[in-house]
Write a protein that holds these residues in place. Sequence first.
Motif, mmCIF file in Angstrom:
data_model
loop_
_atom_site.group_PDB
_atom_site.id
_atom_site.type_symbol
_atom_site.label_atom_id
_atom_site.label_comp_id
_atom_site.label_asym_id
_atom_site.label_seq_id
_atom_site.Cartn_x
_atom_site.Cartn_y
_atom_site.Cartn_z
ATOM 1 N N THR A 17 5.439 16.214 -7.204
ATOM 2 C CA THR A 17 5.893 17.486 -7.754
ATOM 3 C C THR A 17 5.003 18.595 -7.199
ATOM 4 O OG1 THR A 17 4.525 17.193 -9.731
ATOM 5 C CG2 THR A 17 6.832 16.546 -9.899
ATOM 6 N N VAL A 18 5.646 19.709 -6.911
ATOM 7 C CA VAL A 18 4.935 20.874 -6.388
ATOM 8 C C VAL A 18 5.255 22.037 -7.319
ATOM 9 C CG1 VAL A 18 4.595 22.407 -4.411
ATOM 10 C CG2 VAL A 18 5.233 19.999 -4.032
ATOM 11 N N ASP A 19 4.267 22.434 -8.098
ATOM 12 C CA ASP A 19 4.395 23.604 -8.966
ATOM 13 C C ASP A 19 3.779 24.784 -8.235
ATOM 14 O OD1 ASP A 19 5.438 22.385 -11.487
ATOM 15 O OD2 ASP A 19 3.587 21.221 -11.319
ATOM 16 N N TYR A 20 4.505 25.908 -8.200
ATOM 17 C CA TYR A 20 3.979 27.053 -7.459
ATOM 18 C C TYR A 20 4.471 28.362 -8.051
ATOM 19 C CZ TYR A 20 8.577 27.294 -5.209
ATOM 20 O OH TYR A 20 9.929 27.403 -4.977
ATOM 21 N N SER A 21 3.673 29.396 -7.890
ATOM 22 C CA SER A 21 4.050 30.736 -8.320
ATOM 23 C C SER A 21 5.222 31.203 -7.476
ATOM 24 C CB SER A 21 2.873 31.704 -8.153
ATOM 25 O OG SER A 21 1.742 31.250 -8.858
ATOM 26 N N GLN A 22 6.277 31.638 -8.129
ATOM 27 C CA GLN A 22 7.472 32.025 -7.368
ATOM 28 C C GLN A 22 7.235 33.237 -6.478
ATOM 29 O OE1 GLN A 22 10.647 32.729 -10.118
ATOM 30 N NE2 GLN A 22 10.150 34.877 -10.383
ATOM 31 N N THR A 23 6.160 33.956 -6.692
ATOM 32 C CA THR A 23 5.860 35.120 -5.850
ATOM 33 C C THR A 23 5.633 34.726 -4.395
ATOM 34 O OG1 THR A 23 3.533 34.962 -6.489
ATOM 35 C CG2 THR A 23 4.904 36.534 -7.701
ATOM 36 N N ILE A 24 5.262 33.473 -4.144
ATOM 37 C CA ILE A 24 5.059 33.047 -2.752
ATOM 38 C C ILE A 24 6.278 32.321 -2.198
ATOM 39 C CG2 ILE A 24 2.551 32.927 -2.927
ATOM 40 C CD1 ILE A 24 2.938 29.817 -3.041
ATOM 41 N N GLY A 25 7.349 32.251 -2.969
ATOM 42 C CA GLY A 25 8.555 31.540 -2.540
ATOM 43 C C GLY A 25 9.010 31.863 -1.128
ATOM 44 N N PRO A 26 9.155 33.136 -0.780
ATOM 45 C CA PRO A 26 9.616 33.471 0.568
ATOM 46 C C PRO A 26 8.641 33.048 1.674
ATOM 47 C CG PRO A 26 9.889 35.341 -0.907
ATOM 48 C CD PRO A 26 9.078 34.318 -1.647
ATOM 49 N N VAL A 45 -0.624 30.438 -7.520
ATOM 50 C CA VAL A 45 -1.128 29.085 -7.738
ATOM 51 C C VAL A 45 -0.127 28.083 -7.165
ATOM 52 C CG1 VAL A 45 -1.735 27.385 -9.501
ATOM 53 C CG2 VAL A 45 -2.320 29.798 -9.841
ATOM 54 N N VAL A 46 -0.668 27.063 -6.492
ATOM 55 C CA VAL A 46 0.133 25.915 -6.055
ATOM 56 C C VAL A 46 -0.628 24.668 -6.470
ATOM 57 C CG1 VAL A 46 1.144 24.645 -4.127
ATOM 58 C CG2 VAL A 46 1.029 27.131 -4.037
ATOM 59 N N HIS A 47 0.054 23.770 -7.162
ATOM 60 C CA HIS A 47 -0.562 22.489 -7.524
ATOM 61 C C HIS A 47 0.406 21.370 -7.167
ATOM 62 C CE1 HIS A 47 -3.144 19.584 -9.412
ATOM 63 N NE2 HIS A 47 -2.084 19.096 -10.035
ATOM 64 N N VAL A 48 -0.090 20.397 -6.412
ATOM 65 C CA VAL A 48 0.723 19.255 -5.979
ATOM 66 C C VAL A 48 0.201 18.008 -6.673
ATOM 67 C CG1 VAL A 48 1.497 17.893 -4.006
ATOM 68 C CG2 VAL A 48 1.084 20.360 -3.736
ATOM 69 N N THR A 49 1.109 17.291 -7.313
ATOM 70 C CA THR A 49 0.769 16.026 -7.958
ATOM 71 C C THR A 49 1.537 14.912 -7.273
ATOM 72 O OG1 THR A 49 0.522 17.163 -10.085
ATOM 73 C CG2 THR A 49 0.738 14.762 -10.145
ATOM 74 N N LEU A 50 0.817 13.882 -6.858
ATOM 75 C CA LEU A 50 1.444 12.709 -6.235
ATOM 76 C C LEU A 50 1.214 11.508 -7.142
ATOM 77 C CD1 LEU A 50 -0.097 14.413 -3.719
ATOM 78 C CD2 LEU A 50 1.291 12.800 -2.476
ATOM 79 N N GLY A 51 2.283 10.918 -7.617
ATOM 80 C CA GLY A 51 2.191 9.712 -8.425
ATOM 81 C C GLY A 51 2.508 8.509 -7.560
ATOM 82 N N LEU A 52 1.547 7.612 -7.437
ATOM 83 C CA LEU A 52 1.697 6.416 -6.605
ATOM 84 C C LEU A 52 1.533 5.164 -7.463
ATOM 85 C CD1 LEU A 52 -0.613 7.410 -3.610
ATOM 86 C CD2 LEU A 52 1.871 7.602 -3.713
ATOM 87 N N LEU A 53 2.143 4.092 -7.034
ATOM 88 C CA LEU A 53 1.887 2.820 -7.690
ATOM 89 C C LEU A 53 0.406 2.486 -7.544
ATOM 90 C CD1 LEU A 53 4.993 0.736 -6.550
ATOM 91 C CD2 LEU A 53 4.580 1.744 -8.803
ATOM 92 N N ALA A 54 -0.155 1.853 -8.526
ATOM 93 C CA ALA A 54 -1.582 1.531 -8.530
ATOM 94 C C ALA A 54 -1.941 0.648 -7.338
ATOM 95 C CB ALA A 54 -1.949 0.825 -9.834
#
Length: 119
Positions: free
Chosen positions: A5-14, A64-73
């Motif tokens: 998942t990539v959460d980001y401020s929409q102000t940087i969308g373009p 702000v941009v935050h990337v979360t990567l969920g992987l199998l253990a």
Amino acid sequence: MPQITVDYSQTIGPAFDRDGFARALHEATVEIAAAKPEACKTQFRPSAYTAFGYEDPDEQGHAVVHVTLGLLAGRTDETKAKLTEAVLELLRKHIEDETGIVLHASAEVRDLDPSYRKF
């Protein structure tokens, strides 16, 4: 797996090349974490409102941009660290904001819970 998942401020969308970032991120995840290409899934979630410190949010001087990567253990801490560093480098390459906004980028790799299932 992986669930990204990539959460980001929409102000940087373009200024955010999401297609290029996703492709490069999937390639890095396959190379670094031994994921299968067809298993890589990324969701982008723009945030309409971002608050930073004591700044007036209407000034929109920070993003702000935050990337979360969920992987199998099973990945080592070194593998996870290498992947998060790759994510940050890819963000630098795929966000070209010329408006002077201060970008705050972060990433984390976490193990998916053993209850994780998919179809």
